[in-house]
Design a protein around this motif. Structure first.
Motif, short mmCIF file in Angstrom:
data_model
loop_
_atom_site.label_atom_id
_atom_site.label_comp_id
_atom_site.label_asym_id
_atom_site.label_seq_id
_atom_site.Cartn_x
_atom_site.Cartn_y
_atom_site.Cartn_z
N GLU A 270 15.30 11.16 -1.27
CA GLU A 270 14.25 11.59 -2.21
C GLU A 270 13.36 10.43 -2.63
N SER A 271 13.84 9.20 -2.48
CA SER A 271 13.04 8.04 -2.91
C SER A 271 12.21 7.45 -1.76
N THR A 272 12.35 8.01 -0.57
CA THR A 272 11.65 7.46 0.60
C THR A 272 10.18 7.85 0.59
N ILE A 273 9.30 6.88 0.83
CA ILE A 273 7.88 7.15 0.96
C ILE A 273 7.36 6.84 2.36
N GLY A 274 8.08 6.00 3.11
CA GLY A 274 7.56 5.65 4.42
C GLY A 274 8.62 5.23 5.42
N MET B 19 0.83 -1.21 0.00
CA MET B 19 0.00 0.00 0.00
C MET B 19 0.86 1.26 0.00
N ALA B 20 1.90 1.26 0.85
CA ALA B 20 2.77 2.43 0.93
C ALA B 20 3.51 2.66 -0.38
N ARG B 21 4.03 1.60 -0.99
CA ARG B 21 4.77 1.75 -2.24
C ARG B 21 3.86 2.22 -3.37
N LYS B 22 2.67 1.68 -3.46
CA LYS B 22 1.74 2.10 -4.52
C LYS B 22 1.29 3.54 -4.30
N TYR B 23 1.04 3.89 -3.06
CA TYR B 23 0.70 5.28 -2.74
C TYR B 23 1.82 6.22 -3.20
N GLY B 24 3.07 5.86 -2.91
CA GLY B 24 4.19 6.72 -3.25
C GLY B 24 4.39 6.87 -4.74
N THR B 25 4.36 5.76 -5.48
CA THR B 25 4.62 5.84 -6.92
C THR B 25 3.48 6.53 -7.65
N GLU B 26 2.26 6.39 -7.18
CA GLU B 26 1.12 7.05 -7.85
C GLU B 26 1.06 8.54 -7.54
N ALA C 211 -4.90 3.89 -2.26
CA ALA C 211 -3.91 3.28 -3.16
C ALA C 211 -4.33 1.90 -3.60
N PHE C 212 -5.12 1.21 -2.78
CA PHE C 212 -5.60 -0.13 -3.15
C PHE C 212 -6.88 0.01 -3.97
N THR C 213 -6.76 -0.35 -5.24
CA THR C 213 -7.90 -0.33 -6.15
C THR C 213 -8.14 -1.75 -6.65
N ALA C 214 -9.18 -1.93 -7.44
CA ALA C 214 -9.56 -3.27 -7.90
C ALA C 214 -8.38 -3.98 -8.55
#
Length: 404
Positions: A191-195, A122-129, A281-284
């Motif tokens: 700069e690449s850190t999301i969480g 979830m955290a990674r998808k949130y960050g990249t999106e 961030a979590f979608t179908a």
């Protein structure tokens, strides 16, 4: 199942397990047949005082009557559906958990490792999106432990731990900083850190509670940098540490929190809870599970959580944790006693082996676990009394004196 129903002996059961099972655990040398409240019973009727509770699972007591009844009732109505239809236990449990711990959304899983995998995803998808394809790194703590699936073990900050050895390269996207060292975490953020992902109490790392300065500082750092604070409460959650969730001891709230173990009262269930923003961030199709949110496990979890809250097990964890640890600190060869509520680590001096203490306690009918060379860990059911604490303390003292 009772031993007499099989026509076998306890030794024959153990031999079958040794012959057919892939063993990765050091076993207690008895066949557990039943359990109730603070005790586990072998096939010969021997009673063992249980101070490990399935590793922080049976928090309302072994085979809690309310949980057992919930399981029995739900099995008669509906056992498994997959997540296409709505189910009553799922919905009621979701409302209960989100309301009690102050989070917006929940996603069910089957275990703590799966919950941590979901939190990482979830955290990674949130960050990249939100920020772009580079924004997926997560900073975790050295000496942490987050599970044995590939993402979770890659997040684990123990490169010499057996859970990481022999599997090749770990999953990329993780860096590590010193636990309880805010400056170390600040330096690890790029700069690449999301969480930032930590345990409020490091369990496998030796039972080290976070300082308030550290966790409050991490929350502030995440707010300043636009990062997600991810808390692994697989072991600490649901009253273990003297609060419903350990983060409540610190006056903060995470963006995502994982849970399992005590959540199900003995049934396998885990979950992550998240803020609406992170949960979006979590979608179908982005994540899923066949058994997560299983009706029987959700019914058990609803009963377990109600039991823990109504009996105010968090308060008992605070009071008995302080009482027990004050007594433990007076024993010989003690280097340090660390605890938060009834999450307890006892570190001995170099003359005493934690594993030897575990075995000696087992011989005296007390069940505990050992971590590291000189540390024992205890996570008993949260219903224990001063009498239970006194019994355990006496066994540990007798064991240590015999070893010394």
């Amino acid at each position: 199942m009772k031993l007499k129903e099989t026509g076998l002996t306890a030794e024959e059961i153990k031999e079958k397990a040794k012959k057919y099972m892939i063993e990765t655990y050091e076993r207690f040398d008895f066949v557990a047949e039943s359990a109730k409240e603070m005790y586990m019973y072998g096939t010969d009727g021997t009673a063992y005082l249980d101070f490990y509770a399935g590793i922080a699972v049976n928090s309302a007591g072994n085979c809690n009557e309310r949980v057992v009844k919930a399981v029995q009732d739900q099995c008669q109505d509906l056992m498994q559906t997959f997540n296409y239809p709505y189910t009553i236990p799922q919905a009621l449990l979701a409302e209960k958990i989100c309301t009690v711990i102050g989070m917006d959304k929940i996603f069910y899983q089957n275990s703590g490792a799966e919950a941590n995998e979901a939190m990482i995803k979830m955290a990674r998808k949130y960050g990249t999106e939100k920020y772009g394809p580079h924004k997926y790194n997560i900073v975790t703590a050295k000496m942490s432990f987050h599970g044995r699936t590939f993402g979770a073990m890659s997040a684990t900050g123990q490169p010499d731990n057996a859970c990481q050895i022999g599997f090749g390269d770990m999953t990329p996207g993780f860096s590590y900083a010193d636990y309880n060292d805010l400056e170390s975490f600040k330096e690890a953020v790029t700069e690449s850190t999301i969480g930032i992902m930590v345990e409020p109490v490091q369990g496998e790392g030796g039972v080290h509670p976070a300082t308030k300065e550290f966790l409050v500082g991490l929350r502030k750092l995440c707010d300043e940098k636009g990062l997600l604070l991810l808390l692994d409460e697989v072991q600490t959650g649901w009253c273990r540490t003297g609060a419903v969730m350990s983060y409540m001891n610190y006056g903060i709230k995470p963006d995502i929190v994982s849970m399992a173990k005590a959540m199900g009262g003995g049934m396998p269930i885990g979950a992550i809870c998240a803020t609406k923003e992170a949960a979006n961030a979590f979608t179908a199709g982005s994540h899923g599970t066949t058994f997560g949110g299983h009706p029987v496990c959700c019914a058990a979890a609803l009963a377990e959580i109600d039991e823990l809250l109504e009996r105010d097990c968090a308060k008992n964890a605070r009071e008995m944790g302080d009482y027990f640890c004050d007594k433990l600190a007076l024993l010989p060869h003690i280097k340090e006693v660390r605890h938060q509520g009834l999450f307890i680590g006892v570190e001995f001096d170099d003359s005493i082996s934690g594993v030897d203490v575990k075995h000696g306690c087992f011989e005296r009918k007390l069940l505990i676990t050992a971590i590291g060379e000189h540390i024992i860990r205890m996570v008993p059911p949260l219903i224990l009394t001063k009498e239970d604490c006194d019994k355990a303390c006496a066994v540990i003292e007798e064991t240590v004196k015999a070893l010394a």
